[in-house]
Design a protein around this motif. Structure first.
Motif, PDB file in Angstrom:
ATOM      1  N   LEU A 105       8.114  11.221 -10.894  1.00  0.00           N
ATOM      2  CA  LEU A 105       8.045  12.605 -10.387  1.00  0.00           C
ATOM      3  C   LEU A 105       8.979  13.522 -11.171  1.00  0.00           C
ATOM      4  O   LEU A 105       8.607  14.646 -11.522  1.00  0.00           O
ATOM      5  CB  LEU A 105       8.438  12.653  -8.907  1.00  0.00           C
ATOM      6  CG  LEU A 105       7.375  12.293  -7.873  1.00  0.00           C
ATOM      7  CD1 LEU A 105       7.979  12.292  -6.473  1.00  0.00           C
ATOM      8  CD2 LEU A 105       6.197  13.261  -7.916  1.00  0.00           C
ATOM      9  N   GLY A 127       0.367  10.640 -11.157  1.00  0.00           N
ATOM     10  CA  GLY A 127      -0.391  11.897 -11.256  1.00  0.00           C
ATOM     11  C   GLY A 127       0.477  13.022 -11.787  1.00  0.00           C
ATOM     12  O   GLY A 127       0.066  13.783 -12.673  1.00  0.00           O
ATOM     13  N   PHE A 143      -3.956   5.090  -7.698  1.00  0.00           N
ATOM     14  CA  PHE A 143      -3.803   4.760  -6.277  1.00  0.00           C
ATOM     15  C   PHE A 143      -4.764   3.628  -5.899  1.00  0.00           C
ATOM     16  O   PHE A 143      -4.369   2.654  -5.233  1.00  0.00           O
ATOM     17  CB  PHE A 143      -4.060   6.005  -5.425  1.00  0.00           C
ATOM     18  CG  PHE A 143      -3.956   5.754  -3.946  1.00  0.00           C
ATOM     19  CD1 PHE A 143      -2.918   5.006  -3.416  1.00  0.00           C
ATOM     20  CD2 PHE A 143      -4.906   6.259  -3.074  1.00  0.00           C
ATOM     21  CE1 PHE A 143      -2.825   4.773  -2.053  1.00  0.00           C
ATOM     22  CE2 PHE A 143      -4.818   6.026  -1.714  1.00  0.00           C
ATOM     23  CZ  PHE A 143      -3.778   5.281  -1.201  1.00  0.00           C
ATOM     24  N   ALA A 203       1.329   8.986  -6.768  1.00  0.00           N
ATOM     25  CA  ALA A 203       1.694  10.414  -6.800  1.00  0.00           C
ATOM     26  C   ALA A 203       2.578  10.693  -8.017  1.00  0.00           C
ATOM     27  O   ALA A 203       2.424  11.707  -8.702  1.00  0.00           O
ATOM     28  CB  ALA A 203       2.404  10.812  -5.510  1.00  0.00           C
ATOM     29  N   ALA A 211       0.822   4.238  -2.878  1.00  0.00           N
ATOM     30  CA  ALA A 211       0.619   5.683  -2.644  1.00  0.00           C
ATOM     31  C   ALA A 211       1.719   6.500  -3.308  1.00  0.00           C
ATOM     32  O   ALA A 211       1.450   7.514  -3.966  1.00  0.00           O
ATOM     33  CB  ALA A 211       0.581   5.965  -1.142  1.00  0.00           C
ATOM     34  N   MET A 212       2.972   6.030  -3.166  1.00  0.00           N
ATOM     35  CA  MET A 212       4.098   6.776  -3.738  1.00  0.00           C
ATOM     36  C   MET A 212       4.038   6.788  -5.260  1.00  0.00           C
ATOM     37  O   MET A 212       4.175   7.830  -5.900  1.00  0.00           O
ATOM     38  CB  MET A 212       5.426   6.121  -3.333  1.00  0.00           C
ATOM     39  CG  MET A 212       5.788   6.255  -1.888  1.00  0.00           C
ATOM     40  SD  MET A 212       7.528   5.848  -1.598  1.00  0.00           S
ATOM     41  CE  MET A 212       7.744   4.283  -2.383  1.00  0.00           C
ATOM     42  N   PRO A 250       0.808  -1.230   0.000  1.00  0.00           N
ATOM     43  CA  PRO A 250       0.000   0.000   0.000  1.00  0.00           C
ATOM     44  C   PRO A 250       0.839   1.277   0.000  1.00  0.00           C
ATOM     45  O   PRO A 250       0.434   2.302  -0.560  1.00  0.00           O
ATOM     46  CB  PRO A 250      -0.810  -0.120   1.305  1.00  0.00           C
ATOM     47  CG  PRO A 250      -0.899  -1.583   1.564  1.00  0.00           C
ATOM     48  CD  PRO A 250       0.403  -2.148   1.083  1.00  0.00           C
ATOM     49  N   ILE A 251       2.015   1.204   0.617  1.00  0.00           N
ATOM     50  CA  ILE A 251       2.909   2.369   0.653  1.00  0.00           C
ATOM     51  C   ILE A 251       3.485   2.628  -0.736  1.00  0.00           C
ATOM     52  O   ILE A 251       3.523   3.761  -1.207  1.00  0.00           O
ATOM     53  CB  ILE A 251       4.058   2.092   1.656  1.00  0.00           C
ATOM     54  CG1 ILE A 251       3.495   1.929   3.043  1.00  0.00           C
ATOM     55  CG2 ILE A 251       5.143   3.148   1.603  1.00  0.00           C
ATOM     56  CD1 ILE A 251       2.483   2.958   3.421  1.00  0.00           C
ATOM     57  N   THR A 307       9.087   5.909  -8.399  1.00  0.00           N
ATOM     58  CA  THR A 307       8.420   7.160  -8.007  1.00  0.00           C
ATOM     59  C   THR A 307       9.265   8.370  -8.388  1.00  0.00           C
ATOM     60  O   THR A 307       8.752   9.352  -8.939  1.00  0.00           O
ATOM     61  CB  THR A 307       8.162   7.174  -6.486  1.00  0.00           C
ATOM     62  OG1 THR A 307       7.394   6.021  -6.147  1.00  0.00           O
ATOM     63  CG2 THR A 307       7.410   8.430  -6.056  1.00  0.00           C
ATOM     64  N   PHE A 327      -4.189  10.210 -10.564  1.00  0.00           N
ATOM     65  CA  PHE A 327      -3.640   9.945  -9.231  1.00  0.00           C
ATOM     66  C   PHE A 327      -4.568   9.019  -8.437  1.00  0.00           C
ATOM     67  O   PHE A 327      -4.140   7.973  -7.926  1.00  0.00           O
ATOM     68  CB  PHE A 327      -3.432  11.274  -8.487  1.00  0.00           C
ATOM     69  CG  PHE A 327      -3.148  11.091  -7.020  1.00  0.00           C
ATOM     70  CD1 PHE A 327      -2.007  10.423  -6.591  1.00  0.00           C
ATOM     71  CD2 PHE A 327      -4.026  11.582  -6.056  1.00  0.00           C
ATOM     72  CE1 PHE A 327      -1.749  10.246  -5.231  1.00  0.00           C
ATOM     73  CE2 PHE A 327      -3.776  11.409  -4.698  1.00  0.00           C
ATOM     74  CZ  PHE A 327      -2.639  10.733  -4.291  1.00  0.00           C
ATOM     75  N   LEU A 330      10.757  -1.707  -1.515  1.00  0.00           N
ATOM     76  CA  LEU A 330      10.528  -0.253  -1.411  1.00  0.00           C
ATOM     77  C   LEU A 330      11.609   0.559  -2.120  1.00  0.00           C
ATOM     78  O   LEU A 330      11.358   1.674  -2.564  1.00  0.00           O
ATOM     79  CB  LEU A 330      10.434   0.168   0.054  1.00  0.00           C
ATOM     80  CG  LEU A 330       9.075  -0.053   0.729  1.00  0.00           C
ATOM     81  CD1 LEU A 330       9.111   0.425   2.172  1.00  0.00           C
ATOM     82  CD2 LEU A 330       7.954   0.652  -0.016  1.00  0.00           C
ATOM     83  N   THR A 335      10.673   3.311  -4.791  1.00  0.00           N
ATOM     84  CA  THR A 335      11.174   4.687  -4.640  1.00  0.00           C
ATOM     85  C   THR A 335      11.808   5.180  -5.940  1.00  0.00           C
ATOM     86  O   THR A 335      11.576   6.315  -6.362  1.00  0.00           O
ATOM     87  CB  THR A 335      12.208   4.758  -3.487  1.00  0.00           C
ATOM     88  OG1 THR A 335      11.591   4.260  -2.297  1.00  0.00           O
ATOM     89  CG2 THR A 335      12.680   6.173  -3.254  1.00  0.00           C
TER      90      THR A 335
END
Lengths: 127, 170
Positions: free
Chosen positions: A109, A39, A84, A36, A32-33, A28-29, A105, A80, A98, A102
């Motif tokens: 981003l 989006g 999600f 984002a 979320a990342m 779930p983490i 992400t 987003f 993770l 990361t």
């Protein structure tokens, strides 16, 4: 000596490290990342595309007073929340790496920030 | 001494919501920084988590409220197709047109990344709660995204304040 069957779902060392650190799945983490990042990326793509194409820019003007920014931000927000929701469903019980999440992400981003940076998207404006 | 409707909404968007965002960020960052086993007791963790959940959730809600009021309430007044609108005033001079072409065009887009990051942070804090103190990897990730959300909003906020000083919405 008996051979053990391959375990396709066996966690990698990095995943095992995550499992050791917390009892909760990290899926779930990661969702979320990454959402984002998605989006931000959608906002960046729409911004560059709207700059390159006057017709597309006009099509994004869902509201006359706000102009094309209305369509860009609505679709980025939809991207987003939908990503999600979908990623949360898919990853809710999984321990994911993770570090990989990361990196994904940060790339998403980074592209999103680049696409929304005015000197960059202005390079795509027709002469 | 009175404010026009436009000035009032400009204040709500920039000063009211922007100020609340700053307060929520400061509280959240202090909470995240100190969320380490050597710094807090069991009882302290419970109290700190309540503040952290409240701070990050408030920051996410305020970030969404800021971009929604900015885009749907204040921005239409900025870009009105009239000679005395802020956009027209800035574009009318070579000395000020960069405030629109660089400043406003960057600000109006980048600002929308902040609430997405802030929401991801709030979700992470609500999901992990007390586990954040054991899982320092997750705590560092949350802190990184939290700072990124703030930095993104800060770029938009600073540009907004400077543009408003050059060409206020009246």
């Amino acid at each position: 000596m008996e051979a053990h069957p391959a375990q396709p779902d066996a966690p990698t060392p990095a995943q095992r490290a995550d499992v050791d650190l917390t009892s909760k799945p990290s899926g779930p983490i990661a969702a979320a990342m990454i959402a984002a990042g998605i989006g931000a990326l959608v906002l960046g793509i729409l911004t560059v595309w709207a700059e390159a194409s006057e017709g597309f820019k006009e099509s994004l003007a869902y509201n006359d007073r706000v102009g094309p920014l209305s369509g860009k931000t609505i679709w980025a927000t939809v991207a987003f929340f939908v990503s999600f929701g979908a990623l949360s469903l898919g990853l809710r019980r999984r321990h994911v790496d993770l570090a990989k999440a990361t990196v994904i992400t940060l790339v998403l981003l980074g592209l999103g920030y680049l696409g929304t940076f005015a000197p960059f998207f202005r390079m795509f404006a027709p002469e | 001494m009175e404010l026009t409707t436009r000035e009032f909404w400009g204040l709500v968007h920039g000063l009211g919501l922007g100020g609340l965002f700053l307060v929520a960020f400061a509280g959240g960052l202090a909470g995240l920084y100190s969320l380490r086993p050597e710094l807090v007791t069991e009882a302290g963790v419970a109290e700190r988590m309540r503040r952290l959940v409240a701070g990050t959730t408030t920051m996410a809600a305020v970030a969404w409220a800021t971009v929604i009021t900015g885009t749907w309430v204040v921005y239409p007044w900025y870009r009105e197709d009239e000679p005395n609108s802020p956009r027209s005033a800035l574009l009318a001079s070579e000395d000020t047109k960069d405030w629109h072409e660089f400043g406003m065009e960057w600000k109006e887009h980048i600002a929308w990344i902040a609430p997405m990051l802030a929401t991801a942070v709030a979700v992470m804090v609500i999901y992990y709660r007390h586990d954040l103190i054991r899982n320092q990897t997750a705590r560092r990730l949350v802190t990184g995204l939290f700072v990124a959300a703030f930095a993104t909003a800060a770029i938009a906020g600073i540009l907004g304040a400077l543009i408003t000083k050059k060409a206020p919405i009246t």
